[in-house]
Motif scaffolding. Structure first.
Motif, PDB file in Angstrom:
ATOM      1  N   ARG A 136       0.737  -1.102  -0.434  1.00  0.00           N
ATOM      2  CA  ARG A 136       0.021   0.241   0.114  1.00  0.00           C
ATOM      3  C   ARG A 136       0.913   1.225   0.069  1.00  0.00           C
ATOM      4  N   GLU A 192      -6.041   4.342 -10.707  1.00  0.00           N
ATOM      5  CA  GLU A 192      -7.151   4.646 -11.335  1.00  0.00           C
ATOM      6  C   GLU A 192      -8.301   4.421 -10.062  1.00  0.00           C
ATOM      7  N   PRO A 199     -11.001   4.195  -6.981  1.00  0.00           N
ATOM      8  CA  PRO A 199     -11.703   2.706  -6.992  1.00  0.00           C
ATOM      9  C   PRO A 199     -13.243   2.236  -7.435  1.00  0.00           C
ATOM     10  N   THR A 209     -15.025   1.559 -10.996  1.00  0.00           N
ATOM     11  CA  THR A 209     -14.856   1.158 -11.815  1.00  0.00           C
ATOM     12  C   THR A 209     -15.835   1.641 -13.105  1.00  0.00           C
ATOM     13  N   TRP A 220      -6.526   3.068  -6.878  1.00  0.00           N
ATOM     14  CA  TRP A 220      -5.822   2.325  -7.044  1.00  0.00           C
ATOM     15  C   TRP A 220      -4.462   2.360  -7.832  1.00  0.00           C
ATOM     16  N   CYS A 232      -1.716   0.757  -9.734  1.00  0.00           N
ATOM     17  CA  CYS A 232      -1.637  -0.366 -11.174  1.00  0.00           C
ATOM     18  C   CYS A 232      -0.871  -0.631 -11.584  1.00  0.00           C
ATOM     19  N   SER A 291      -0.923  -6.359 -11.369  1.00  0.00           N
ATOM     20  CA  SER A 291      -1.936  -6.529  -9.881  1.00  0.00           C
ATOM     21  C   SER A 291      -1.790  -4.155  -9.273  1.00  0.00           C
ATOM     22  N   LYS A 292      -3.048  -4.722  -8.212  1.00  0.00           N
ATOM     23  CA  LYS A 292      -3.612  -3.146  -8.168  1.00  0.00           C
ATOM     24  C   LYS A 292      -2.970  -2.850  -6.228  1.00  0.00           C
ATOM     25  N   LYS A 347      -3.253  -0.228  -3.064  1.00  0.00           N
ATOM     26  CA  LYS A 347      -4.039   0.540  -2.388  1.00  0.00           C
ATOM     27  C   LYS A 347      -3.446   1.861  -2.351  1.00  0.00           C
ATOM     28  N   SER A 378      -7.911  -1.550   6.769  1.00  0.00           N
ATOM     29  CA  SER A 378      -8.672  -3.278   6.204  1.00  0.00           C
ATOM     30  C   SER A 378      -8.550  -4.249   7.331  1.00  0.00           C
TER      31      SER A 378
END
Length: 220
Positions: free
Chosen positions: A29, A59, A61, A63, A106, A108, A129-130, A132, A170
């Motif tokens: 993160r 990106e 959060p 879509t 995100w 990416c 992979s993403k 936070k 989280s």
């Protein structure tokens, strides 16, 4: 002891799987403190022979959220040679984000393995992979104990968690009466979240801290 051993083994297998893919990230993160010039995350190619192309971007959060993202990543695309390291630098481009709580995005990262001209029958593997990316405004105070301030109630067959803090929390694990809730996810600041449950008993949870580590267990 069993939980500690399971966590260590899970971390070991995760590292092995990531290393086998070639690219290893320097964290799980990124915390972007308001007022800082940038935030960064290291990228290392653990492969001894294969170079990779690494592409990175940020990106929203959701879509379906098509609004411009207020962050840029440099370098956005680069070649990473075997056993070499580079650093992704994330810069805030400006924009109106809430000042009383964190925002999440995100980061990416896609690593692309090359194919040689004579390797026409080999499969090219692209791994996305993403991670936070948390935007943390000034004046929110300390985040390290936020996970302990969660409160839980029961509403019918629903477990309800309330987060009174300005930080995202989280979950690493969440259980009711000793029964684990699969993939408990993350709870937003100043918000509530529910899970369906069929049993009763003590609520036990652990969280993931700013550094990707696992907290002690809390109970209610």
């Amino acid at each position: 002891m069993k939980q500690l051993l399971a966590a260590v083994m899970a971390s070991f297998f995760l590292f092995c799987a990531t290393a086998k893919a070639g690219i290893v990230m320097g964290g799980t993160r990124v915390i972007y403190q308001e007022g800082k010039r940038e935030a960064s995350l290291s990228v290392t190619n653990m492969d001894t022979n294969v170079p990779y192309l690494v592409q990175s971007w940020v990106e929203n959060p959701a879509t379906d959220d098509q609004r411009p993202v207020p962050f840029v990543v440099t370098p956005p695309l680069f070649r990473l040679e075997p056993e070499q390291e580079n650093v992704l630098r994330i810069s805030f481009t400006g924009g109106a984000l809430p000042a009383d709580k964190e925002s999440v995005f995100w980061l990416c990262v896609k690593n692309i393995s090359p194919t040689q001209k004579d390797d026409i029958n080999k499969l090219q593997i692209n791994v996305k992979s993403k991670f936070k990316l948390f935007w943390r405004p000034k004046g929110l105070g300390e985040s390290k104990d936020a996970w302990q301030k969660l409160t839980f109630t029961r509403n019918g067959n629903q477990l309800v968690a309330h987060n009174p803090t300005p930080f995202y929390i989280s979950f690493y694990s969440l259980a009711v009466g000793g029964k684990e809730i699969p993939e408990p996810g993350m709870i937003a600041p100043l918000a509530s979240k529910t899970w369906p449950v069929s049993n009763t008993g003590q609520v036990t949870w652990r969280a993931i801290n700013d550094f990707g580590g696992i907290t002690d267990a809390a109970q209610q």
